[in-house]
Design a protein around this motif. Structure first.
Motif, PDB file in Angstrom:
ATOM      1  N   VAL A 162       0.900  -1.116  -0.024  1.00 31.81           N
ATOM      2  CA  VAL A 162       0.054   0.084  -0.184  1.00 31.81           C
ATOM      3  C   VAL A 162       0.718   1.242   0.101  1.00 31.81           C
ATOM      4  N   GLU A 163       2.022   0.990  -0.146  1.00 35.18           N
ATOM      5  CA  GLU A 163       3.044   2.325  -0.299  1.00 35.18           C
ATOM      6  C   GLU A 163       2.629   3.426  -1.270  1.00 35.18           C
ATOM      7  N   GLN A 223     -18.767   7.608   4.871  1.00 38.66           N
ATOM      8  CA  GLN A 223     -18.206   6.732   4.197  1.00 38.66           C
ATOM      9  C   GLN A 223     -16.831   6.060   4.730  1.00 38.66           C
ATOM     10  N   VAL A 224     -16.032   6.926   5.528  1.00 40.16           N
ATOM     11  CA  VAL A 224     -14.834   6.716   6.107  1.00 40.16           C
ATOM     12  C   VAL A 224     -15.040   5.820   7.399  1.00 40.16           C
ATOM     13  N   VAL A 242      -6.479   6.667   3.675  1.00 40.85           N
ATOM     14  CA  VAL A 242      -5.785   5.895   4.674  1.00 40.85           C
ATOM     15  C   VAL A 242      -6.904   5.166   5.231  1.00 40.85           C
ATOM     16  N   ALA A 243      -8.030   5.160   5.415  1.00 36.52           N
ATOM     17  CA  ALA A 243      -9.052   4.585   6.211  1.00 36.52           C
ATOM     18  C   ALA A 243      -8.973   2.884   5.544  1.00 36.52           C
ATOM     19  N   LYS A 244      -8.938   2.937   3.978  1.00 36.18           N
ATOM     20  CA  LYS A 244      -8.963   1.523   3.270  1.00 36.18           C
ATOM     21  C   LYS A 244      -7.642   0.810   3.500  1.00 36.18           C
ATOM     22  N   TYR A 245      -6.510   1.646   3.312  1.00 36.27           N
ATOM     23  CA  TYR A 245      -4.953   0.939   3.236  1.00 36.27           C
ATOM     24  C   TYR A 245      -4.190   1.336   4.835  1.00 36.27           C
ATOM     25  N   ILE A 305      -7.130   2.004  13.382  1.00 36.68           N
ATOM     26  CA  ILE A 305      -8.627   2.188  12.954  1.00 36.68           C
ATOM     27  C   ILE A 305      -9.124   3.360  13.824  1.00 36.68           C
ATOM     28  N   SER A 306      -8.883   3.364  15.395  1.00 32.79           N
ATOM     29  CA  SER A 306      -9.663   4.331  16.157  1.00 32.79           C
ATOM     30  C   SER A 306      -9.072   5.930  15.774  1.00 32.79           C
ATOM     31  N   ASP A 307      -7.798   5.934  15.239  1.00 33.39           N
ATOM     32  CA  ASP A 307      -7.275   7.088  15.074  1.00 33.39           C
ATOM     33  C   ASP A 307      -7.800   7.666  13.903  1.00 33.39           C
TER      34      ASP A 307
END
Length: 547
Positions: free
Chosen positions: A386-387, A530-531, A467-470, A476-478
């Motif tokens: 995911v770079e 969505q996020v 960022v949410a996807k990858y 996750i909580s951040d």
């Protein structure tokens, strides 16, 4: 806006520290002038001073320096490797901020007139200030140098623009004018001065003559040997760094040196440089080497390393890059507070800071959390796949966070123009009309601050979704907190627009701004949802795998 002119006088003294310091002290003592750099060369027997100030101040600073030189420099005893024809050899004035080239031409003529009258010395105008094309280039004016000046002054074509057409042995002559930012740049060669000069002839615009021009435009150059360095140098002036940037010159010298089987040992920038020129070099090396660098300091460090700018003296950004030197400390009374003090300020019995500044801070926290998770994911071996997504998202979120922080204070001061209008007299119909116009203009200005916050926040959503996807699932909580913070910050800015718009009487302005604001606020709710949905799905999988 403050007008800033740069002055870079070159004096024919590079060995006597007493004289060098006396000239520097004269500039420092001039009100309105800030001395930025003093660069002396023993072999060249020359010192380049760089200072800035408003148009009037730089004239006075240059005059103060010239007075010292008139008393302390005797050209009859001067010998050095750098071309020269006077004690104050050349004194250019360069527009830096909020100043036109025409204004700098006027500044140079004011200096020439005053210096020639007071010191009784010949002064020539060059570059943009020149009276004719044949007098535009400094090498043409200085041809024959000091030793040939007495004969040259007898030629009517070379009558000085100001001062006597007479040879003043202790002084010689001075050239002054207005020009673009010139970068004095030297590349070190582990070879002979002849080899360095051969390289310079191949590259400089004039080349070896009209029949053999060099490859690089707007470049003047020569080769010499510097005893204190124990090295030869290709020494150049880059008259327009946007045409021939410093990194191009450096790479071309390396290419020429390789053909001669000699080594390049770094380089040096004499005086100061614009930040843009360094970042242009950074972009070149980043693209060439496929690097990922987004922080300004890291990009500058890359250039220092790749071009060897520390090879003969430390390259200290705060002392070499003009934007860093002249930058005023940020006027951020709120953003500069500790978190505790900022919250306490909000809780105080005052109307400001209030919801507007708080909304900006919350939005900035949202983008910052997204940037944090992306940075913690990027470069980690287990997330190599995911770079590309992280490298695309990090610069966006990083820069948006930096841009939002100053708006914390901008929101609090946004009503200054409006309040000035409120305090204006209103005894007559005319005064009332002027007061109303000022208040309306102030309201529109105030509304633009929360609108800017909304626009900045709106630009973060695509990167935050990536960022949410990858991003690292452990964070996750951040990202969840970041998404809700960003949505809340945009919503708060929207409420500031709505409440301030109530008193605006311009219907076209209202329609245009409110249409945009509603669209951004609606999109924030949709994108936040969505996020969170993306993260909910990832969290479910992540927790299942950990059981």
């Amino acid at each position: 806006m403050k007008k800033i002119v740069e002055c870079v006088p070159n004096f024919s003294e590079g060995r006597d520290s007493g004289v060098i310091n006396a000239i520097a002290d004269a500039v420092r003592a001039t009100e309105g002038c800030t001395l930025l750099d003093v660069d002396s060369g023993y072999a060249t027997h020359r010192t380049v001073y760089t200072f800035v100030g408003d148009p009037d101040a730089v004239v006075q600073g240059a005059l103060a320096a010239a007075r010292v030189a008139r008393k302390k420099i005797d050209m009859t005893r001067h010998r050095g490797k750098h071309p020269r024809f006077g004690a104050l050899d050349v004194c250019p004035f360069i527009p830096v901020a909020n100043v036109t080239m025409d204004e700098c031409v006027a500044v140079s003529k004011a200096f020439a007139r005053k210096a020639s009258q007071e010191l009784k010395v010949p002064v020539f105008l060059y570059e943009e200030s020149a009276a004719g094309d044949y007098r535009r280039r400094l090498p043409d004016i200085r041809q024959g140098e000091y030793e040939g000046l007495a004969e040259r002054l007898k030629d009517p074509r070379w009558k000085p623009d100001f001062g006597p057409a007479e040879f003043v042995p202790a002084w010689g002559a001075t050239a002054t004018g207005a020009r673009n930012f010139l970068i004095a740049y030297n590349v070190n060669i582990l070879g002979t001065p002849n080899q360095a000069h051969r390289i310079a002839l191949n590259l400089r615009e004039a080349g070896r003559g009209e029949d053999q021009p060099g490859r690089l435009r707007d470049v003047k150059g020569m080769g010499w040997f510097v005893d204190e360095y124990g090295m030869a140098q290709v020494t150049v002036n880059l008259n327009n760094y946007r045409v021939t940037p410093i990194h191009l010159l450096f790479e071309e010298v390396k290419r020429e040196a390789e053909a001669l089987h000699v080594a390049v040992a770094g380089s040096e920038i004499v005086g100061i440089v614009p930040l843009e020129s360094i970042l242009m070099a950074a972009d070149y090396y980043i693209e060439k080497e496929g690097l990922f660098l987004y922080e300004e300091r890291s990009r500058i460090r890359l250039v220092i390393e790749r071009m060897g700018l520390n090879s003969v003296a430390p390259f200290v950004s705060e002392k070499k890059i003009i934007e860093y030197i002249v930058a005023d400390p940020p006027d951020e009374p709120l953003a500069g507070l500790s978190v505790r003090r900022f919250i306490e300020e909000i809780s105080a019995r005052t109307s400001a800071p209030g919801g507007g500044s708080a909304s900006v801070a919350i939005a900035a926290i949202g983008t910052a959390l997204g940037a944090m998770v992306a940075k913690l994911t990027q470069g980690v071996r287990k997330f190599e796949t995911v770079e590309p997504q992280m490298q695309k998202s990090i610069p966006v979120l990083h820069e948006l966070t930096r841009s939002l922080i100053p708006m914390i204070d901008a929101d609090t001061s946004a009503f200054n123009d409006y309040m000035e209008g409120v305090r204006m007299p209103r005894d007559t119909p005319e005064e009332q009309a002027v007061r109303m116009a000022r208040m309306q203009a102030g309201l529109k200005t105030a509304i633009q601050v929360p609108m800017a916050v909304m626009r900045h926040g709106d630009r973060a959503w695509d990167a935050l979704c990536e960022v949410a996807k990858y991003g690292n699932p452990a964070s996750i909580s951040d990202v969840q907190v970041g998404a809700k913070a960003l949505e809340t910050g945009i919503w708060g800015a929207f409420q500031n627009v709505v409440i301030n718009m109530a008193d605006v009487i311009d219907p076209a302005f209202k329609d245009e701004i409110m249409t945009e604001a509603r669209a951004i606020e609606t999109r924030a709710r949709i994108k936040c949802r969505q996020v969170l949905e993306i993260l909910d799905n990832i969290q479910t999988t992540f927790l299942r795998e950990k059981r």
